[in-house]
Design an enzyme around this catalytic site. Structure first.
Site, PDB file in Angstrom:
ATOM      1  N   SER A  95      34.501 -64.086  37.589  1.00 21.69           N
ATOM      2  CA  SER A  95      32.955 -64.344  37.011  1.00 21.69           C
ATOM      3  C   SER A  95      32.202 -63.144  36.651  1.00 21.69           C
ATOM      4  O   SER A  95      31.395 -62.115  36.465  1.00 21.69           O
ATOM      5  CB  SER A  95      31.731 -64.148  38.563  1.00 21.69           C
ATOM      6  OG  SER A  95      32.293 -65.972  38.465  1.00 21.69           O
ATOM      7  N   ASP A 132      34.036 -73.678  43.932  1.00 26.35           N
ATOM      8  CA  ASP A 132      35.544 -73.840  42.923  1.00 26.35           C
ATOM      9  C   ASP A 132      36.632 -73.518  43.815  1.00 26.35           C
ATOM     10  O   ASP A 132      37.677 -74.106  42.809  1.00 26.35           O
ATOM     11  CB  ASP A 132      35.534 -72.090  42.100  1.00 26.35           C
ATOM     12  CG  ASP A 132      33.758 -71.827  41.318  1.00 26.35           C
ATOM     13  OD1 ASP A 132      33.494 -72.799  40.704  1.00 26.35           O
ATOM     14  OD2 ASP A 132      34.071 -71.062  40.662  1.00 26.35           O
TER      15      ASP A 132
HETATM   16  C1  S3P Z   1      29.915 -68.808  38.444  1.00 23.65           C
HETATM   17  C2  S3P Z   1      28.740 -69.984  38.657  1.00 23.65           C
HETATM   18  C3  S3P Z   1      29.991 -71.285  39.119  1.00 23.65           C
HETATM   19  C4  S3P Z   1      31.012 -71.770  39.305  1.00 23.65           C
HETATM   20  C5  S3P Z   1      31.310 -71.098  37.896  1.00 23.65           C
HETATM   21  C6  S3P Z   1      31.346 -69.065  37.492  1.00 23.65           C
HETATM   22  C7  S3P Z   1      29.673 -67.667  37.694  1.00 23.65           C
HETATM   23  O1  S3P Z   1      29.037 -72.118  38.020  1.00 23.65           O
HETATM   24  O2  S3P Z   1      31.563 -72.900  39.662  1.00 23.65           O
HETATM   25  O3  S3P Z   1      33.364 -71.164  38.277  1.00 23.65           O
HETATM   26  O4  S3P Z   1      29.898 -67.140  36.945  1.00 23.65           O
HETATM   27  O5  S3P Z   1      28.177 -67.646  37.916  1.00 23.65           O
HETATM   28  P1  S3P Z   1      27.764 -72.973  38.885  1.00 23.65           P
HETATM   29  O6  S3P Z   1      26.317 -71.312  38.065  1.00 23.65           O
HETATM   30  O7  S3P Z   1      27.645 -74.021  37.214  1.00 23.65           O
HETATM   31  O8  S3P Z   1      27.366 -73.386  39.606  1.00 23.65           O
END
Ligand code: S3P
Length: 434
Positions: free
Chosen positions: A23, A317
Site C-alpha cells: 500500500s 486483507d
Molecule cells: C488498500 C485498501 C483496501 C485494501 C487493499 C489495499 C489500499 O482496499 O483491501 O488491499 O492500499 O488503499 P479498499 O480501499 O477497497 O478497502
C-alpha cells in the site's frame, strides 16, 4: 499457472524479513511522480501490483528508474503537469489500488487515459471512484455495470467537494484526496469507519496541509516536495507467518521492521484476542511518517472471537488467513460487517466457504458475514487460489496446519502470491523446523 504442495509442519520457529509494504509503495510512487524534483524510495514492495503502478506512471511519461531489488528514483514536474496522456491503454493488472488511485491522480491533469486490468479487476466496483471524481469535474466513464475499463479525461483545476463515502475504503479516500491536490479549495472525505491513512501521512510529509479528525479528512490543494522514504515491511505479508505461529503452543515467528499503521493492525488485535502472545518492539514513528515495529507472535491454545465493525476494516486483507486460523480455535469465530470481502480480487466469502469445507471445516456465510467453528483437524485438500494472492498464501497456511501424516495440500494457481509477495513460499519454508 503453477501448483504448490504444502505438507504438514511439525514446528514453526524463526524470523522473516517481509518485503516492503504494498500500500505504501503504490503511494510513494504516485506522490514521487507528482512532486517537483527527484524522489528516492527504498525497500519498495516487489509485488506485481506495485510494478503495475510503476509501469502505468512510465506510460504516462514519468521518469521512473528502478534499482532492483527494491529501490526507485523518480522525477516529477508537479501536481497536474507530471503526467501526459498515454499512447496505449494503462494496464493496471490485478491492482485495484493502481486503478483507483491513478484515476484520482489523472482526474487533476489534462490527460486522457483508459485504465484497464485483468478479469478480476474488471469485475470490481468502480462507481465508488467514478462518482466523486465526476462531482469534482473530471469526465470519467466506466462500463454500464460500473466496472473497468475506465476512461478518464481530467481537468487541471477541479472543484473541491465534501464527499461522504458509503463504503470504508482507503482506495476511494485516496483517489479523492489525490484529485483534491488540483481542486480550487479544500476537499473533505468522510468515511463510515476510519481506514488506513498512508496517503494522508505521505502527503503531510510532502508539505501538503492535511487535517484528520477520525474518519473525516480534509486536504488543501498544493504542490508536493520530493522526498526520500524507506518503506516499512508489509504487515499484510507478515500476517500469514504470524497467524501460523499463533496456532500452536511452542511455535514462534518474529518479523522485524514491519509497518504498524493503526489502520492495519487489526490482525494483531485478533491474534491477541484469540489467545496468542503478541509482542511489539517499537511502534513509534520516531520522526518517520509511518510507525514501524519488530513483531513477535508466540502460539497458544486459541479460542474463537467475534470480528466486527471497525476491527473488520482494520484487518480486511487478513480475513482469509484469520478464517483459516479460526479452524484451529476452540469455539465459534464470527466475522461480521465484511460485505466488502465480496468485492476483493475474488468473492472472498464464497472462496472461504468453498475452501474451508474442502478442508473439513464447518462454516456458514451470509451476505456480509462468515461463521467458523473449531477446532478441526484439517483434511489435506486440493484448493484453488483462483488468481487471488491472499488465497495462494492462506491455503498454504492451511496445508501447513494439517496434522502430521495427513498428506500434502495442493494449491493450484499458487503463483498468484506474486501479486503481493513473490518470495512467499521460500520464506515460509525457511520457518519450518523438524
Ligand atoms: C488498500 C485498501 C483496501 C485494501 C487493499 C489495499 C489500499 O482496499 O483491501 O488491499 O492500499 O488503499 P479498499 O480501499 O477497497 O478497502
Amino acid at each position: 499457472m503453477t501448483t504448490e504442495r504444502v505438507s504438514p509442519v511439525s514446528r514453526v520457529d524463526g524470523e522473516v524479513m517481509v518485503p516492503g509494504d504494498k500500500s505504501i509503495s503504490h503511494r510513494a510512487l504516485l506522490l514521487g511522480a507528482l512532486a517537483r524534483g527527484r524522489t528516492y524510495i527504498g525497500n519498495a514492495s516487489p509485488a506485481a501490483d506495485v510494478l503495475s503502478t510503476a509501469a502505468c506512471l512510465r506510460a504516462c511519461g514519468v521518469w521512473v528508474r528502478d534499482f532492483p531489488p527494491a529501490r526507485y528514483a523518480l522525477d516529477g514536474a508537479g501536481v497536474g503537469v507530471s503526467l501526459r496522456s498515454p499512447e496505449a491503454v494503462l494496464d493496471c493488472g490485478n491492482s485495484g489500488t493502481t486503478m483507483r488511485l491513478l484515476a484520482g491522480v489523472l482526474a487533476g491533469t489534462e490527460c486522457v487515459a483508459i485504465l484497464d486490468g485483468d478479469a478480476s479487476l474488471r469485475r470490481r466496483p468502480m462507481r465508488r471512484v467514478v462518482d466523486p471524481l465526476r462531482a469534482m469535474g473530471a469526465a470519467i466513464d466506466a462500463s454500464p455495470e460500473g466496472t473497468a475499463p475506465l476512461r478518464v479525461q481530467g481537468r487541471r483545476t477541479l472543484q473541491s467537494v465534501t464527499w461522504q463515502s458509503p463504503v470504508p475504503s482507503a482506495q476511494v479516500k485516496s483517489a479523492i484526496l489525490l484529485a483534491g491536490l488540483s481542486a480550487d479549495g479544500p476537499t473533505t472525505v468522510i468515511e463510515p469507519a476510519m481506514t488506513r491513512d498512508h496517503t494522508e501521512r505521505l502527503l503531510a510529509m510532502c508539505g501538503v496541509t492535511v487535517e484528520s479528525h477520525g474518519p473525516q479528512v480534509t486536504i488543501h490543494p498544493g504542490q508536493l516536495e520530493p522526498f526520500g522514504l524507506r518503506v516499512p515491511g508489509d504487515l499484510s505479508s507478515a500476517a500469514f507467518f504470524l497467524a501460523l505461529a499463533a496456532s500452536r503452543p511452542g511455535w514462534r515467528v518474529r518479523c522485524p521492521g514491519v509497518g504498524v499503521n493503526p489502520g492495519r493492525t487489526g490482525i494483531l488485535d485478533v491474534l491477541e484476542a484469540m489467545g496468542a502472545a503478541v509482542g511489539l518492539d517499537g511502534g513509534d514513528p520516531a520522526g518517520g511518517v509511518e510507525p514501524v515495529a519488530d513483531i513477535e507472535v508466540c502460539g497458544a491454545q486459541l479460542h474463537g472471537v467475534t470480528i466486527a465493525g471497525s476491527l473488520t476494516v482494520r484487518c480486511i486483507d487478513e480475513l482469509p488467513v484469520i478464517a483459516v486460523l479460526a479452524s484451529q480455535a476452540h469455539g465459534v469465530t464470527e466475522i461480521r460487517d465484511a460485505g466488502e470481502l465480496r468485492n476483493k480480487e475474488t468473492d472472498r466469502i464464497a472462496m472461504l466457504e468453498t475452501g474451508l469445507r474442502l478442508l473439513g471445516v464447518p462454516c456458514e456465510s451470509t451476505a456480509d458475514a462468515l461463521t467458523i467453528t473449531g477446532p478441526v483437524p484439517l483434511r489435506a485438500a486440493r484448493l484453488d487460489a483462483a488468481g487471488d494472492h491472499r488465497f495462494a498464501m492462506a491455503w498454504a497456511i492451511a496445508g501447513a496446519l494439517v496434522p502430521a501424516g495427513g498428506g500434502a495440500t495442493v494449491i493450484d494457481g499458487a503463483d498468484a502470491a506474486a501479486v503481493s509477495y513473490p518470495g512467499f513460499f521460500s520464506d515460509l519454508a525457511s520457518l519450518l523446523r523438524s
